[in-house]
Design a protein around this motif. Structure first.
Motif, PDB file in Angstrom:
ATOM      1  N   VAL A  29      51.752  36.755  63.099  1.00 57.53           N
ATOM      2  CA  VAL A  29      51.942  35.370  62.646  1.00 57.53           C
ATOM      3  C   VAL A  29      52.172  35.363  61.133  1.00 57.53           C
ATOM      4  O   VAL A  29      51.738  36.263  60.424  1.00 57.53           O
ATOM      5  CB  VAL A  29      50.731  34.443  62.958  1.00 57.53           C
ATOM      6  CG1 VAL A  29      50.511  34.293  64.427  1.00 57.53           C
ATOM      7  CG2 VAL A  29      49.468  34.924  62.282  1.00 57.53           C
ATOM      8  N   LYS A  69      50.546  30.395  57.996  1.00 57.10           N
ATOM      9  CA  LYS A  69      50.108  29.739  59.233  1.00 57.10           C
ATOM     10  C   LYS A  69      48.698  30.222  59.605  1.00 57.10           C
ATOM     11  O   LYS A  69      47.831  29.442  59.976  1.00 57.10           O
ATOM     12  CB  LYS A  69      51.109  30.105  60.333  1.00 57.10           C
ATOM     13  CG  LYS A  69      50.848  29.458  61.638  1.00 57.10           C
ATOM     14  CD  LYS A  69      52.052  29.687  62.536  1.00 57.10           C
ATOM     15  CE  LYS A  69      52.010  28.843  63.767  1.00 57.10           C
ATOM     16  NZ  LYS A  69      50.906  29.123  64.636  1.00 57.10           N
ATOM     17  N   ASP A 113      45.033  29.805  71.348  1.00 55.09           N
ATOM     18  CA  ASP A 113      46.121  30.272  70.482  1.00 55.09           C
ATOM     19  C   ASP A 113      47.294  29.281  70.568  1.00 55.09           C
ATOM     20  O   ASP A 113      48.044  29.275  71.548  1.00 55.09           O
ATOM     21  CB  ASP A 113      46.541  31.672  70.960  1.00 55.09           C
ATOM     22  CG  ASP A 113      47.632  32.286  70.095  1.00 55.09           C
ATOM     23  OD1 ASP A 113      48.293  31.544  69.332  1.00 55.09           O
ATOM     24  OD2 ASP A 113      47.828  33.504  70.189  1.00 55.09           O
ATOM     25  N   THR A 152      50.094  29.112  68.939  1.00 53.53           N
ATOM     26  CA  THR A 152      51.441  29.691  68.921  1.00 53.53           C
ATOM     27  C   THR A 152      51.831  30.142  70.326  1.00 53.53           C
ATOM     28  O   THR A 152      52.941  29.891  70.798  1.00 53.53           O
ATOM     29  CB  THR A 152      51.475  30.904  67.960  1.00 53.53           C
ATOM     30  OG1 THR A 152      50.922  30.491  66.729  1.00 53.53           O
ATOM     31  CG2 THR A 152      52.875  31.432  67.769  1.00 53.53           C
ATOM     32  N   ARG A 190      54.934  28.712  72.736  1.00 51.60           N
ATOM     33  CA  ARG A 190      55.978  29.578  73.307  1.00 51.60           C
ATOM     34  C   ARG A 190      56.143  29.349  74.798  1.00 51.60           C
ATOM     35  O   ARG A 190      57.205  29.568  75.369  1.00 51.60           O
ATOM     36  CB  ARG A 190      55.634  31.063  73.083  1.00 51.60           C
ATOM     37  CG  ARG A 190      55.857  31.558  71.690  1.00 51.60           C
ATOM     38  CD  ARG A 190      57.295  31.405  71.268  1.00 51.60           C
ATOM     39  NE  ARG A 190      58.218  32.167  72.074  1.00 51.60           N
ATOM     40  CZ  ARG A 190      58.749  33.311  71.725  1.00 51.60           C
ATOM     41  NH1 ARG A 190      58.449  33.855  70.586  1.00 51.60           N
ATOM     42  NH2 ARG A 190      59.605  33.923  72.528  1.00 51.60           N
TER      43      ARG A 190
END
Ligand code: URA
Length: 233
Positions: free
Chosen positions: A3, A7, A116, A118, A122
């Motif tokens: 990452v 962020k 999570d 992120t 996705r």
């Protein structure tokens, strides 16, 4: 999963991303003891040691879970009517998790949970078109022409909804692959062709399948499974 440093810092509670960028540019941030001033540098949380003004930044362990959701459970963390939620099926010791997308109260099957953001993005953002497979039972029997309609797209509340694949059609049973994740999509699509859904189970998300998880059972995803999911397009 790699990452961006700003962020990572923002998610660890050091302020907005803009503020974290300022910290980086000002030379306040080190990665494994080396000052990093380049914005956009990527790090591996939990492996790379990040410090701000000499203080180590602590990260919450990332958790990835596959649950076989039974029907009769909500995907929200609390219900005003005190109905059971999927969080009732998980041990209290786990960090605070959220569901990756949702399944309806009456839908069963594979549900992923994580802390999570992120990873979740996705899997749920329309840009990534993550395939999801559903086993469906409907009222009446689907004709081949209606199967074709699902592939070409049906209109529901002014929205065009499409299936990527329709297969294993046997009377009132069928399987569908969707690459869109619109609200109650399977139910709305089948209702639009005149066959309301009587039973709905999600069998897979990308390469992850229910396997031999029984309703109500859960397991951790392996590192390899997490990598496959976020690498998949
Ligand atoms: N489509 C639906 O209609 N419901 C779900 O829970 C998932 C997909």
């Amino acid at each position: 999963m790699l990452v961006r440093l700003q962020k990572f810092l923002a998610e660890a509670g050091l302020g907005s991303r803009r503020h974290c960028e300022t910290l980086i540019s000002a030379g306040q941030v080190t990665v494994n003891g080396q000052p990093v001033t380049t914005l956009g540098t990527k790090i591996e949380p939990g492996t790379d040691q990040v410090s701000v003004a000499g203080q180590p930044v602590r990260v919450e362990r990332k958790v990835y879970i596959a649950l076989n959701k039974p029907t009769g459970y909500l995907c929200t963390s609390r219900d005003t009517h005190d109905r059971p939620t999927v969080f009732d099926l998980l041990p209290a010791e786990l960090p605070r998790l959220f569901t990756v997308g949702r399944l309806d109260y009456d839908t069963a099957g594979l549900l992923l949970l994580t802390n999570d953001g992120t990873f979740s993005l996705r899997l749920t953002h329309p840009r990534y078109k993550m395939p999801k497979t559903y086993r469906v039972e409907v009222e009446g029997e689907l004709t081949p022409a209606q199967g074709q309609q699902l592939l070409h797209g049906v209109l529901s509340d002014g929205e065009k909804l499409r299936a990527e694949k329709v297969f294993d059609v046997r009377g009132s049973r069928l399987k569908l692959v969707l690459r869109e994740g619109k609200k109650r999509q399977v139910r709305r699509m089948l209702a639009a062709v005149g066959h309301p859904v009587t039973k709905l189970t999600r069998e897979s998300i990308g390469s992850i399948t229910l396997g031999n998880l029984k309703p109500g059972q859960w397991r951790y995803l392996t590192n390899e499974e997490v990598r496959q999911l976020v690498g998949a397009q």
